[in-house]
Every structure is written in structure tokens, then in C-alpha cells.
Design a protein around this motif. Structure first.
Motif, PDB file in Angstrom:
ATOM      1  N   PRO A  92       0.839  -1.211   0.000  1.00  0.00           N
ATOM      2  CA  PRO A  92       0.000   0.000   0.000  1.00  0.00           C
ATOM      3  C   PRO A  92       0.870   1.255   0.000  1.00  0.00           C
ATOM      4  O   PRO A  92       1.879   1.328   0.707  1.00  0.00           O
ATOM      5  N   GLY A  93       0.461   2.208  -0.828  1.00  0.00           N
ATOM      6  CA  GLY A  93       1.240   3.423  -0.980  1.00  0.00           C
ATOM      7  C   GLY A  93       2.279   3.352  -2.080  1.00  0.00           C
ATOM      8  O   GLY A  93       2.877   4.374  -2.446  1.00  0.00           O
ATOM      9  N   GLY A  94       2.495   2.169  -2.622  1.00  0.00           N
ATOM     10  CA  GLY A  94       3.489   1.981  -3.664  1.00  0.00           C
ATOM     11  C   GLY A  94       2.978   2.330  -5.043  1.00  0.00           C
ATOM     12  O   GLY A  94       1.845   2.813  -5.210  1.00  0.00           O
ATOM     13  N   SER A  95       3.822   2.059  -6.041  1.00  0.00           N
ATOM     14  CA  SER A  95       3.517   2.417  -7.426  1.00  0.00           C
ATOM     15  C   SER A  95       3.753   1.230  -8.351  1.00  0.00           C
ATOM     16  O   SER A  95       4.596   0.371  -8.072  1.00  0.00           O
ATOM     17  N   LEU A  96       3.001   1.235  -9.438  1.00  0.00           N
ATOM     18  CA  LEU A  96       3.193   0.267 -10.514  1.00  0.00           C
ATOM     19  C   LEU A  96       2.950   0.960 -11.839  1.00  0.00           C
ATOM     20  O   LEU A  96       2.241   1.972 -11.900  1.00  0.00           O
ATOM     21  N   ARG A  97       3.527   0.382 -12.883  1.00  0.00           N
ATOM     22  CA  ARG A  97       3.363   0.913 -14.235  1.00  0.00           C
ATOM     23  C   ARG A  97       2.876  -0.205 -15.137  1.00  0.00           C
ATOM     24  O   ARG A  97       3.554  -1.218 -15.303  1.00  0.00           O
ATOM     25  N   LEU A  98       1.680  -0.015 -15.702  1.00  0.00           N
ATOM     26  CA  LEU A  98       1.126  -0.981 -16.649  1.00  0.00           C
ATOM     27  C   LEU A  98       1.298  -0.456 -18.072  1.00  0.00           C
ATOM     28  O   LEU A  98       1.186   0.752 -18.307  1.00  0.00           O
ATOM     29  N   SER A  99       1.557  -1.364 -19.003  1.00  0.00           N
ATOM     30  CA  SER A  99       1.675  -0.992 -20.411  1.00  0.00           C
ATOM     31  C   SER A  99       0.700  -1.808 -21.244  1.00  0.00           C
ATOM     32  O   SER A  99       0.419  -2.966 -20.925  1.00  0.00           O
ATOM     33  N   CYS A 100       0.217  -1.184 -22.306  1.00  0.00           N
ATOM     34  CA  CYS A 100      -0.641  -1.863 -23.272  1.00  0.00           C
ATOM     35  C   CYS A 100      -0.085  -1.564 -24.655  1.00  0.00           C
ATOM     36  O   CYS A 100      -0.129  -0.405 -25.104  1.00  0.00           O
ATOM     37  N   ALA A 101       0.431  -2.588 -25.308  1.00  0.00           N
ATOM     38  CA  ALA A 101       0.970  -2.436 -26.664  1.00  0.00           C
ATOM     39  C   ALA A 101      -0.102  -2.837 -27.663  1.00  0.00           C
ATOM     40  O   ALA A 101      -0.649  -3.938 -27.575  1.00  0.00           O
ATOM     41  N   ALA A 102      -0.387  -1.949 -28.595  1.00  0.00           N
ATOM     42  CA  ALA A 102      -1.433  -2.180 -29.586  1.00  0.00           C
ATOM     43  C   ALA A 102      -0.833  -2.405 -30.966  1.00  0.00           C
ATOM     44  O   ALA A 102       0.155  -1.776 -31.327  1.00  0.00           O
ATOM     45  N   SER A 103      -1.451  -3.293 -31.726  1.00  0.00           N
ATOM     46  CA  SER A 103      -1.006  -3.541 -33.096  1.00  0.00           C
ATOM     47  C   SER A 103      -2.195  -3.933 -33.952  1.00  0.00           C
ATOM     48  O   SER A 103      -3.203  -4.422 -33.439  1.00  0.00           O
ATOM     49  N   GLY A 104      -2.073  -3.689 -35.244  1.00  0.00           N
ATOM     50  CA  GLY A 104      -3.092  -4.122 -36.181  1.00  0.00           C
ATOM     51  C   GLY A 104      -4.140  -3.093 -36.529  1.00  0.00           C
ATOM     52  O   GLY A 104      -5.039  -3.371 -37.327  1.00  0.00           O
TER      53      GLY A 104
ATOM     54  N   LEU B  15      -0.172   3.154 -18.044  1.00  0.00           N
ATOM     55  CA  LEU B  15      -0.966   3.578 -16.884  1.00  0.00           C
ATOM     56  C   LEU B  15      -0.042   3.581 -15.674  1.00  0.00           C
ATOM     57  O   LEU B  15       0.403   2.523 -15.226  1.00  0.00           O
ATOM     58  N   ARG B  16       0.283   4.757 -15.198  1.00  0.00           N
ATOM     59  CA  ARG B  16       1.112   4.892 -13.997  1.00  0.00           C
ATOM     60  C   ARG B  16       0.198   4.981 -12.794  1.00  0.00           C
ATOM     61  O   ARG B  16      -0.664   5.864 -12.715  1.00  0.00           O
ATOM     62  N   MET B  17       0.407   4.078 -11.856  1.00  0.00           N
ATOM     63  CA  MET B  17      -0.458   3.992 -10.689  1.00  0.00           C
ATOM     64  C   MET B  17       0.361   4.303  -9.442  1.00  0.00           C
ATOM     65  O   MET B  17       1.307   3.573  -9.122  1.00  0.00           O
ATOM     66  N   ASN B  18       0.008   5.376  -8.770  1.00  0.00           N
ATOM     67  CA  ASN B  18       0.688   5.792  -7.544  1.00  0.00           C
ATOM     68  C   ASN B  18      -0.266   5.694  -6.357  1.00  0.00           C
ATOM     69  O   ASN B  18      -1.485   5.586  -6.535  1.00  0.00           O
ATOM     70  N   SER B  19       0.294   5.756  -5.175  1.00  0.00           N
ATOM     71  CA  SER B  19      -0.500   5.732  -3.931  1.00  0.00           C
ATOM     72  C   SER B  19      -1.501   4.583  -3.961  1.00  0.00           C
ATOM     73  O   SER B  19      -2.687   4.765  -3.659  1.00  0.00           O
ATOM     74  N   LEU B  20      -1.027   3.420  -4.323  1.00  0.00           N
ATOM     75  CA  LEU B  20      -1.915   2.277  -4.478  1.00  0.00           C
ATOM     76  C   LEU B  20      -2.517   1.852  -3.146  1.00  0.00           C
ATOM     77  O   LEU B  20      -1.869   1.939  -2.092  1.00  0.00           O
ATOM     78  N   ARG B  21      -3.741   1.389  -3.229  1.00  0.00           N
ATOM     79  CA  ARG B  21      -4.511   0.973  -2.055  1.00  0.00           C
ATOM     80  C   ARG B  21      -4.916  -0.489  -2.215  1.00  0.00           C
ATOM     81  O   ARG B  21      -5.014  -0.981  -3.346  1.00  0.00           O
ATOM     82  N   PRO B  22      -5.213  -1.162  -1.128  1.00  0.00           N
ATOM     83  CA  PRO B  22      -5.670  -2.561  -1.248  1.00  0.00           C
ATOM     84  C   PRO B  22      -6.891  -2.702  -2.152  1.00  0.00           C
ATOM     85  O   PRO B  22      -7.012  -3.704  -2.859  1.00  0.00           O
ATOM     86  N   GLU B  23      -7.749  -1.701  -2.174  1.00  0.00           N
ATOM     87  CA  GLU B  23      -8.951  -1.776  -3.020  1.00  0.00           C
ATOM     88  C   GLU B  23      -8.638  -1.616  -4.509  1.00  0.00           C
ATOM     89  O   GLU B  23      -9.527  -1.782  -5.345  1.00  0.00           O
ATOM     90  N   ASP B  24      -7.391  -1.317  -4.855  1.00  0.00           N
ATOM     91  CA  ASP B  24      -6.995  -1.286  -6.257  1.00  0.00           C
ATOM     92  C   ASP B  24      -6.640  -2.684  -6.765  1.00  0.00           C
ATOM     93  O   ASP B  24      -6.384  -2.857  -7.967  1.00  0.00           O
ATOM     94  N   THR B  25      -6.602  -3.651  -5.870  1.00  0.00           N
ATOM     95  CA  THR B  25      -6.294  -5.027  -6.260  1.00  0.00           C
ATOM     96  C   THR B  25      -7.330  -5.551  -7.231  1.00  0.00           C
ATOM     97  O   THR B  25      -8.539  -5.517  -6.950  1.00  0.00           O
ATOM     98  N   ALA B  26      -6.871  -6.021  -8.384  1.00  0.00           N
ATOM     99  CA  ALA B  26      -7.770  -6.496  -9.432  1.00  0.00           C
ATOM    100  C   ALA B  26      -6.935  -7.014 -10.591  1.00  0.00           C
ATOM    101  O   ALA B  26      -5.715  -6.795 -10.642  1.00  0.00           O
ATOM    102  N   VAL B  27      -7.609  -7.670 -11.520  1.00  0.00           N
ATOM    103  CA  VAL B  27      -7.011  -7.944 -12.823  1.00  0.00           C
ATOM    104  C   VAL B  27      -7.294  -6.727 -13.697  1.00  0.00           C
ATOM    105  O   VAL B  27      -8.445  -6.307 -13.823  1.00  0.00           O
TER     106      VAL B  27
END
Length: 121
Positions: free
Chosen positions: A13-25, A80-92
Motif C-alpha cells: 500500500p502506498g506503492g507504485s506500478l506501471r502498466l503498459s498496453c501495446a497495440a497492433s493491427g 498507466l502509472r499507478m501511484n498511492s496504491l490501495r488494497p482496493e486497487d487489487t484487481a485484474v
């Protein structure tokens, strides 16, 4: 059209993650990419969206001020840069694409595979 999501993981909690989505076609530059998330036992929820052609960005109230969506048109990638993450952000987290941004799941034709984000101490 293919969408490849990556970058999930386990963070405290409070940490950060970075998600990427690469698109093609895509045969046009006029499309939008969105992020949705789905927690166990809950409906899929819209998170953010960006227009690849106009750069317009939109965020759900639940993530506004903590998450930032951006594009790299040269690489056809959305981050998608995600900061100040919370337990309720847990998901797929899923990326999705169609012509326009929308908060409605059924408006998106193309979907990537999900990437798990877990926020836990």
C-alpha cells in the motif's frame, strides 16, 4: 487487432506500478485505449482512457489524482502509472480499444489479456 498488457505485480500500500498496453493491427490512427479492472466477485470497472489521435484523457473518480494514463504513438503503447496504491486497487487490469473513449464495457471491441495487480502488505 491485438492488445498486449503487461506490468502487473505485487506492491505494498502506498506503492507504485506501471502498466503498459501495446497495440497492433489498427488500420487507422483514430482509436482510443482504455484500462478496466475486475476484482474477484465484482463487475468489470472502467479506470482510465486516452484518445490516441487527440490525446484526450479521462480517469474514473476512484483513481483521479493517483493514476495517470499516457500514450506513445510511435510505439502504439499506452502506459498507466499507478501511484498511492490501495488494497482496493487489487484487481485484474485489462486494456481495451475502440474508436472512442467510453466508460462502458460493451463499447469496446478489442480486449487484451489481463494483468494481475495486488496491493497488500
Amino acid at each position: 487487432v491485438q492488445l498486449q498488457a503487461s506490468g502487473g505485480g505485487l506492491v505494498q500500500p502506498g506503492g507504485s506500478l506501471r502498466l503498459s498496453c501495446a497495440a497492433s493491427g489498427f488500420d487507422s490512427d483514430y482509436y482510443a485505449i482504455a484500462w478496466f479492472r475486475q476484482a474477484p466477485g465484482k463487475e468489470r470497472e472502467w479506470v482510465s482512457c486516452i484518445s490516441m489521435s487527440f490525446g484526450s484523457v479521462y480517469h474514473a473518480n476512484s483513481v483521479k489524482g493517483r493514476f495517470t494514463i499516457s500514450r506513445d504513438n510511435a510505439e502504439n503503447t499506452v502506459v498507466l502509472r499507478m501511484n498511492s496504491l490501495r488494497p482496493e486497487d487489487t484487481a485484474v487490469y485489462y486494456c481495451a480499444a475502440d474508436k472512442w473513449c467510453s466508460a462502458q464495457t460493451h463499447r469496446y471491441t478489442y480486449w487484451g489479456q489481463g494483468t494481475q495487480v495486488t496491493v497488500s502488505s
